[in-house]
Design an enzyme around this catalytic site. Structure first.
Site, short mmCIF file in Angstrom:
data_model
loop_
_atom_site.label_atom_id
_atom_site.label_comp_id
_atom_site.label_asym_id
_atom_site.label_seq_id
_atom_site.Cartn_x
_atom_site.Cartn_y
_atom_site.Cartn_z
N ASN A 197 24.85 21.55 2.37
CA ASN A 197 24.05 21.22 2.67
C ASN A 197 23.37 21.40 0.95
O ASN A 197 22.15 21.35 0.60
CB ASN A 197 23.13 21.63 2.90
CG ASN A 197 23.73 21.62 4.45
OD1 ASN A 197 23.74 20.30 4.64
ND2 ASN A 197 23.10 22.31 5.85
N SER A 257 23.02 32.94 22.28
CA SER A 257 23.43 34.37 22.10
C SER A 257 23.13 34.55 20.39
O SER A 257 23.20 33.87 19.55
CB SER A 257 24.64 34.48 22.56
OG SER A 257 25.76 32.98 21.41
N ARG A 262 12.86 33.26 23.71
CA ARG A 262 11.02 32.82 24.30
C ARG A 262 11.10 32.50 25.09
O ARG A 262 11.25 31.41 25.64
CB ARG A 262 10.42 32.69 22.13
CG ARG A 262 11.37 33.94 21.43
CD ARG A 262 10.24 33.55 19.33
NE ARG A 262 11.55 32.67 19.58
CZ ARG A 262 10.67 30.88 19.71
NH1 ARG A 262 9.55 30.87 20.06
NH2 ARG A 262 11.41 30.28 18.76
N ALA A 264 16.69 27.50 15.66
CA ALA A 264 18.11 27.28 15.70
C ALA A 264 18.32 25.67 15.21
O ALA A 264 18.93 24.28 16.23
CB ALA A 264 18.33 27.25 16.87
N SER A 265 18.16 25.77 14.16
CA SER A 265 18.28 23.94 13.71
C SER A 265 18.26 24.71 11.55
O SER A 265 18.27 23.44 11.30
CB SER A 265 16.75 23.33 13.45
OG SER A 265 16.40 23.10 14.59
N GLY A 266 18.94 25.32 11.95
CA GLY A 266 19.72 25.92 10.49
C GLY A 266 19.16 26.37 9.31
O GLY A 266 19.88 26.58 8.52
N THR A 302 19.32 29.85 9.52
CA THR A 302 20.11 31.02 8.84
C THR A 302 21.42 30.22 7.61
O THR A 302 22.12 31.11 7.32
CB THR A 302 20.24 31.15 10.21
OG1 THR A 302 19.24 32.51 11.23
CG2 THR A 302 21.65 32.59 10.12
N ASN A 303 21.77 29.73 8.86
CA ASN A 303 23.35 28.92 7.94
C ASN A 303 22.40 28.37 6.46
O ASN A 303 23.76 28.64 5.32
CB ASN A 303 23.50 27.44 8.98
CG ASN A 303 24.25 28.39 10.13
OD1 ASN A 303 25.31 28.37 9.69
ND2 ASN A 303 24.07 28.68 11.19
P1 GDP Z 1 18.50 29.13 12.67
O1 GDP Z 1 17.86 29.67 13.93
O2 GDP Z 1 17.21 27.78 12.24
O3 GDP Z 1 18.24 30.72 11.69
O4 GDP Z 1 19.55 28.17 12.75
P2 GDP Z 1 21.45 28.91 12.81
O5 GDP Z 1 21.35 28.88 11.15
O6 GDP Z 1 21.91 30.16 13.14
O7 GDP Z 1 21.68 27.21 13.76
C1 GDP Z 1 21.42 26.84 14.82
C2 GDP Z 1 22.36 25.98 15.26
O8 GDP Z 1 22.40 25.09 13.98
C3 GDP Z 1 24.14 26.80 14.63
O9 GDP Z 1 24.65 26.37 15.95
C4 GDP Z 1 24.64 26.17 13.97
O10 GDP Z 1 25.92 26.46 14.02
C5 GDP Z 1 24.07 25.16 13.57
N1 GDP Z 1 23.59 24.23 12.53
C6 GDP Z 1 23.69 24.70 11.33
N2 GDP Z 1 23.48 24.23 10.04
C7 GDP Z 1 24.04 23.38 10.52
C8 GDP Z 1 24.41 22.12 9.85
O11 GDP Z 1 24.00 21.46 8.59
N3 GDP Z 1 24.62 20.74 10.64
C9 GDP Z 1 25.25 20.83 11.65
N4 GDP Z 1 25.76 19.83 12.67
N5 GDP Z 1 24.77 22.27 12.72
C10 GDP Z 1 23.97 23.14 11.61
P1 PGA Z 2 15.50 31.20 14.68
O1 PGA Z 2 15.02 32.75 14.61
O2 PGA Z 2 14.22 30.68 13.91
O3 PGA Z 2 17.10 31.84 14.07
O4 PGA Z 2 16.59 31.09 15.92
C1 PGA Z 2 14.29 33.18 16.09
C2 PGA Z 2 13.75 32.55 16.73
O5 PGA Z 2 12.47 31.95 16.38
O6 PGA Z 2 13.58 32.54 17.66
MN MN Z 3 18.07 32.13 12.29
#
Ligand code: GDP
Ligand code: PGA
Ligand code: MN
Ligand code: MN
EC number: 4.1.1.32
Length: 607
Positions: free
Chosen positions: A517, A389, A74, A262-264, A266-267
C-alpha cells in the site's frame, strides 16, 4: 464504605475537583475500596491479575485474557451521545436528553460496584505539553482491573498528568455490571454507553470489552474529543497517522486518514517500506486509530496521535502481512491478547491468519475457553479466535515508531485519505485537490461493516470520515466544521480516496495490500509535488499505470492492476443517486458540499 480521602492522599492526588468527583462516584457505585493507579503500578497489577486468574501467562512478559462471550465488540446501538441541546441530534449519534440519561445511568450504577475496588485512572490523551492538552485530560473510574492494565498501555496514566489542570478533565465512569445478566442484544438490554458531551462526562455501564470500557480511547479520544473540537476549533477523527521518509531526497511527508474499524488503519500505519521499493522509503508510525488535527499559528495543519498504544485486530496478523505488528507483540513486550485461542499447557496463543494451525490439539482452547479437541460436527470448522480478537501493546514496542512521536508540537499534515472495504467501484487511489470535494468524499465514504461492531459484518453502509460510530453532533455542523478548520489552513493538504479491497469475480482481492500500500501513497505525494500528473477522471485523479512504482509486484497483481486503475462510470452514476439520498438525511449540510456533489455528478454525466 471506602476511605476515599486516604486513598487519594496516599497517591498524591491533590486536584480538588478530581477529589470531589471520585468521592461522589465512590458513593454512587458503593465500591468498597479505592485505588489510584499510575503506569508505575503495572507490574504489581499484572501479578494481581495473574493471581486472580483474570490474566493468563502467554509466554514471558505477555498475557492472555477473555472477555465475556457476549461482550466482544463495540455495541453501537447501545451507545448514546447526550446533551442539553436537541440541536446536537444527528443521524448517527443516538442523541438523547442529558438529564434523562444521567438519571438512568446513576440508577444502573448505584451500588453496582459493591464489594469491588474502584480504580482511579488519571490519564492524558496527548503527549505532555501538547497545545490541546486542556482537552486531553481525564480520570477514568473503573471496577475492572483488566481495564486498568489496558488503559496503562493505551494512554499516559498517572496523577501527575492531571494535578495542575483544575476542572478541565473528562469525568469517565465505567461500571462493568453483571455481564451474565444484562440481556445483551435482547429487547431487555441493560447496557448503556453514554457520553454527556456538553458536561464532558462519560458513563458506561455493562461491558468490559476494550472498545466499550477503555474510556480514554474511544469515548473521550473520539466522541468527546470531536465535540470539544467542534466547540474549540480543532478536529478529532478516527484516523491513522504515518510519516513517509524519502531517503534519497531527505523529504518527509505525513499522511493521516480514516478507514472504518477493522479496515486497515493499524496495518497501514505499522507496515515498513517494502524492499521492492529499493530501500528508498521508510515508513514511520505515529498512530493507528485516532488523530487530533489543528491549524497552528503558522497556518499549517498539524496532527497528533493522542494514544500511547495500539489496540490491534489479531486476525491475519503475521510475519508477511505485518512484521512490525509481530515484532511489537513478542515476549517481553507486556502485550495483552484478548479473545484469541490459547493453550494453557504451552502458554501459546493463536488466531486465524497467524500461520499454520497447530496440528497437535493437546491443550488448545478456543476464544470462549472450550477445548478444540472436544469439538463436534459443524463446530469443527468454527474459527478458533473471535474475528474481533485483539492485541494491546504500547507505542514504545513498535519498531518503526517515529522518533518524535512524543513531541508535543505534532507534525505537519500533507495528505488526508479515506478508504474502506469496498468490493467494487472504488479504484486503488484517486487524488482530490479541492477541499470541499475532499470533505464531500469523506462524508460519502461507503464501505462494508466489520466485526469490530456487533452483528454488522459485511453490511454495506455509509460511514462519514469513518466516524459514524463516534459522531457526537449533527452531520451538517460536522461538515461545516471541517470546512471551517481547513479554511484557516494556508497550505492545504491533498485529499485522496484509497481502496485495498476491490475483488475479482472469483472473490479474490485484486490488490495484494499490506506492505504494497506504500506504492499508491508514494504516488500521492509525488502528485502533490507535481512530479506525476495522473489521469483526470470525474471522481478524481488516478495514477497512470507507469507512474506507480511497479518493481517487485507479483504477476497476479500486475495483471489485475488495470482493473483497479479504471473508473466504472455506470457504476459511479448509480452511486451518485445513493449519495444524494445519504446526504439528504443531514440537516444543515453546507451549500459547498452540495456544490461539490453536483460538480461530481455533472462530470459523470458528461463522461
Ligand atoms: P483497523 O481496525 O482499521 O486498524 O484495521 P487493521 O489494520 O487492524 O486490519 C483489519 C483487518 O484487515 C485485519 O484482519 C487485517 O489483516 C486486514 N487488512 C489490513 N490491511 C489490509 C490490506 O491491505 N489488504 C487486505 N486484504 N487485508 C487487510
Ligand atoms: P479499530 O479500533 O479501528 O482498530 O478497529 C477499535 C475500534 O474502532 O473499535
Ligand atoms: Mn486498528
Ligand atoms: Mn477504531
Amino acid at each position: 464504605m471506602a476511605d476515599v480521602a486516604a486513598a487519594l492522599d496516599k497517591a498524591g492526588l491533590t486536584n480538588t475537583h478530581v477529589r470531589e468527583y471520585v468521592e461522589h462516584w465512590a458513593g454512587v457505585t458503593g465500591a468498597s475500596q479505592i485505588e489510584v493507579v499510575s503506569a508505575a503500578d503495572d507490574a504489581r497489577l499484572i501479578q494481581e491479575a495473574l493471581d486472580a486468574g483474570e490474566l493468563l501467562p502467554a509466554g514471558e512478559g505477555r498475557y492472555y485474557s477473555r472477555s465475556y462471550f457476549k461482550d466482544t465488540a463495540r455495541a453501537e446501538e447501545r451507545t448514546i451521545v447526550a446533551t442539553h441541546d436537541e440541536a446536537d441530534k444527528g443521524v448517527y449519534n443516538n442523541w438523547r436528553p442529558a438529564t434523562e440519561m444521567k438519571e438512568k445511568l446513576v440508577g444502573l450504577m448505584t451500588g453496582a460496584s459493591e464489594g469491588k475496588t474502584m480504580y482511579v485512572i488519571p490519564y492524558l490523551m496527548a503527549p505532555k505539553g501538547s497545545p490541546l492538552e486542556e482537552y486531553a485530560a481525564g480520570v477514568e473510574l473503573t471496577d475492572n482491573r483488566n481495564v486498568v492494565l489496558q488503559m496503562i498501555r493505551m494512554a499516559r496514566v498517572g496523577a501527575e498528568y492531571i494535578n495542575d489542570l483544575g476542572d478541565s478533565f473528562v469525568r469517565a465512569v465505567h461500571v462493568t455490571g453483571d455481564l451474565e445478566n444484562l440481556g445483551q442484544g435482547t429487547p431487555d438490554d441493560k447496557r448503556y454507553f453514554v457520553t454527556v458531551a456538553d458536561e464532558r462526562t462519560i458513563l458506561h455501564f455493562g461491558s468490559s470489552y476494550g472498545g466499550n470500557a477503555l474510556l480514554g480511547k474511544i469515548a473521550h479520544g473520539l466522541r468527546q474529543g470531536s465535540y470539544d473540537g467542534w466547540k474549540n476549533g480543532f478536529l478529532v477523527e478516527q484516523f491513522m497517522l504515518l510519516g513517509i521518509v524519502d531517503k534519497e531526497t531527505g523529504k518527509k511527508y505525513h499522511i493521516c486518514g480514516g478507514f472504518p474499524s477493522a479496515s486497515g488503519k493499524t496495518n497501514l500505519a505499522m507496515t515498513l517500506a517494502p524492499d521492492a521499493l529499493g530501500d528508498r522509503y521508510y515508513v514511520e508510525f505515529y498512530g493507528d486509530d485516532i488523530a487530533w488535527l489543528w491549524v497552528g499559528d503558522d497556518g499549517k495543519l498539524y496532527g497528533m496521535n493522542p494514544e500511547n498504544g495500539v489496540f490491534g485486530v489479531a486476525k491475519d496478523t503475521n510475519e508477511k502481512t505485518n512484521p512490525t505488528a509481530v515484532d511489537s507483540i513478542v515476549e517481553g513486550t507486556g502485550a495483552i491478547f484478548t479473545n484469541v485461542a490459547y493453550n494453557p499447557k504451552t502458554q501459546e496463543v493463536w488466531w486465524e491468519g497467524k500461520g499454520d494451525k497447530p496440528t497437535d490439539l493437546d491443550g488448545w482452547e478456543d476464544w470462549k475457553g472450550d477445548l478444540i479437541a472436544d469439538r463436534q460436527g459443524e463446530e469443527v470448522d468454527a474459527p478458533w479466535a473471535h474475528p474481533n480478537s485483539r492485541f494491546t501493546t504500547t507505542l514504545e514496542n513498535v519498531p518503526n515508531v517515529a522518533k518524535d512521536f512524543e513531541e508535543p508540537q505534532g507534525v505537519e499534515i500533507h495528505g488526508v485519505i479515506f478508504g474502506g472495504r469496498t468490493r467494487d467501484r472504488e479504484p486503488l487511489i484517486r487524488a482530490i485537490d479541492d477541499v470541499a470535494e475532499g470533505v464531500y468524499d469523506g462524508l460519502t465514504l461507503g464501505a462494508e461493516a466489520t466485526a469490530a461492531a456487533d452483528g454488522l459484518e459485511g453490511v454495506l453502509r455509509y460511514d462519514p470520515m469513518s466516524m459514524r460510530p463516534f459522531m457526537s453532533y449533527s452531520e451538517g455542523a460536522y461538515a461545516a466544521h471541517w470546512l471551517e478548520v481547513f479554511s484557516r489552513a494556508q497550505k492545504k493538504p491533498v485529499f485522496a480516496h484509497v481502496n485495498w479491497f476491490q475483488r475479482g469475480d472469483d472473490g479474490r482481492f485484486l490488490w495484494p495490500g499490506y506492505r504494497e500500500n506504500l506504492r499508491p501513497l508514494v504516488w500521492l505525494m509525488q502528485y502533490m509535488n507535481g512530479e506525476v500528473e495522473g489521469e483526470r477522471t470525474p471522481v478524481g485523479v488516478i495514477p497512470k499505470r507507469d507512474e506507480l512504482l511497479l518493481e517487485g509486484l507479483d504477476e497476479q497483481a500486475l495483471a489485475d492492476l488495470d482493473t483497479i486503475l479504471t473508473i466504472d462510470v455506470d457504476r459511479w452514476r448509480e452511486e451518485i443517486g445513493h449519495r444524494q439520498v445519504h446526504l439528504e438525511q443531514f440537516h444543515g449540510l453546507p451549500e459547498e458540499i452540495w456544490e461539490a456533489h453536483r460538480r461530481v455528478a455533472a462530470a459523470l454525466d458528461d463522461a
